[in-house]
Write a protein that holds these residues in place. Structure first.
Motif, PDB file in Angstrom:
ATOM      1  N   CYS A   1      13.636 -24.363  22.060  1.00  0.00           N
ATOM      2  CA  CYS A   1      14.643 -25.272  22.600  1.00  0.00           C
ATOM      3  C   CYS A   1      15.459 -25.883  21.463  1.00  0.00           C
ATOM      4  O   CYS A   1      14.923 -26.195  20.401  1.00  0.00           O
ATOM      5  CB  CYS A   1      13.956 -26.377  23.406  1.00  0.00           C
TER       6      CYS A   1
ATOM      7  N   TYR B   1      22.846 -21.594  21.752  1.00  0.00           N
ATOM      8  CA  TYR B   1      23.607 -22.278  22.794  1.00  0.00           C
ATOM      9  C   TYR B   1      22.652 -22.953  23.773  1.00  0.00           C
ATOM     10  O   TYR B   1      21.681 -22.343  24.218  1.00  0.00           O
ATOM     11  CB  TYR B   1      24.469 -21.260  23.549  1.00  0.00           C
ATOM     12  N   CYS B   2      22.960 -24.183  24.109  1.00  0.00           N
ATOM     13  CA  CYS B   2      22.212 -24.926  25.132  1.00  0.00           C
ATOM     14  C   CYS B   2      23.210 -25.382  26.188  1.00  0.00           C
ATOM     15  O   CYS B   2      24.130 -26.159  25.880  1.00  0.00           O
ATOM     16  CB  CYS B   2      21.511 -26.136  24.513  1.00  0.00           C
TER      17      CYS B   2
ATOM     18  N   CYS C   1      18.534 -25.770  32.714  1.00  0.00           N
ATOM     19  CA  CYS C   1      17.857 -25.436  31.459  1.00  0.00           C
ATOM     20  C   CYS C   1      17.253 -24.037  31.537  1.00  0.00           C
ATOM     21  O   CYS C   1      16.697 -23.649  32.565  1.00  0.00           O
ATOM     22  CB  CYS C   1      16.756 -26.473  31.198  1.00  0.00           C
ATOM     23  N   ARG C   2      17.336 -23.281  30.453  1.00  0.00           N
ATOM     24  CA  ARG C   2      16.742 -21.934  30.374  1.00  0.00           C
ATOM     25  C   ARG C   2      15.226 -21.976  30.242  1.00  0.00           C
ATOM     26  O   ARG C   2      14.548 -21.002  30.542  1.00  0.00           O
ATOM     27  CB  ARG C   2      17.283 -21.179  29.161  1.00  0.00           C
TER      28      ARG C   2
ATOM     29  N   ASN D   1      16.130 -16.727  24.411  1.00  0.00           N
ATOM     30  CA  ASN D   1      15.904 -18.150  24.163  1.00  0.00           C
ATOM     31  C   ASN D   1      17.187 -18.810  23.672  1.00  0.00           C
ATOM     32  O   ASN D   1      18.065 -18.151  23.107  1.00  0.00           O
ATOM     33  CB  ASN D   1      14.821 -18.320  23.083  1.00  0.00           C
ATOM     34  N   CYS D   2      17.257 -20.108  23.862  1.00  0.00           N
ATOM     35  CA  CYS D   2      18.420 -20.866  23.393  1.00  0.00           C
ATOM     36  C   CYS D   2      18.627 -20.705  21.885  1.00  0.00           C
ATOM     37  O   CYS D   2      19.764 -20.585  21.430  1.00  0.00           O
ATOM     38  CB  CYS D   2      18.274 -22.342  23.757  1.00  0.00           C
TER      39      CYS D   2
END
Length: 162
Positions: free
Chosen positions: A23, A58-59, A75-76, A52-53
């Motif tokens: 994250c 990128y978030c 959220c991923r 994954n971010c």
């Protein structure tokens, strides 16, 4: 140098697990312990097989300037507590303790005042976990008795208890 107490021993392990987090906003690590034995570990990151971010750099929540604690559906990541629970059998989690630590990915500093989101609280309750120990500083922690989360039901505001 004195011997470390058990709570901080397990919190140190949860903090190490957080180093696997992918994250960009918060790095959480969680471990489930029962009868002085580690049952499962988890950190926050995308579901298996998805990017994954940190890989995307990128978030979505960050880009939309969504405050911490809101709009988790965007959220991923699967949260650390959920990943630990998914990795354990319910028979092992009943009466267990979940230890968790949160770090800032940019600085590596501990983030005090962290807690489980409302969805993870529901997972923790259903898993039968009895306590959650949360690292606040290098040697200080808070303890949540999960039974308190059951009685402080935040999912239905204003609804009477039955």
């Amino acid at each position: 140098m004195g011997r470390i107490d058990k709570e901080n021993y397990y919190l140190d392990i949860a903090e190490t697990v957080a180093e696997r987090s992918t994250c960009l906003r918060r790095c959480y690590g969680a471990i489930i312990v029962k009868s002085d034995e580690i049952i499962a570990t988890g950190y926050n990151g995308a579901p298996r097989g998805r990017k994954n971010c940190v890989d995307l750099d990128y978030c979505a929540r960050e880009a939309m300037k969504i405050p911490s604690g809101e709009r988790y559906e965007l959220c991923r990541s699967v949260h650390a507590e959920a990943n630990a629970i998914i990795s354990a059998a319910r028979s092992e989690t009943i009466g267990a303790t979940l230890y968790m630590a949160c770090k800032d990915p940019a600085t590596g500093e501990l983030i005090s005042g962290s807690t489980s989101c409302s969805m993870c609280r529901r997972f923790i309750i259903n898993a039968g976990i009895s306590r959650v120990v949360i690292r606040e500083t290098r040697r200080e922690y808070s303890v949540v008795h999960v039974e308190d989360w059951v009685w402080e039901d935040d999912s239905v505001s204003g609804a009477p208890r039955t």
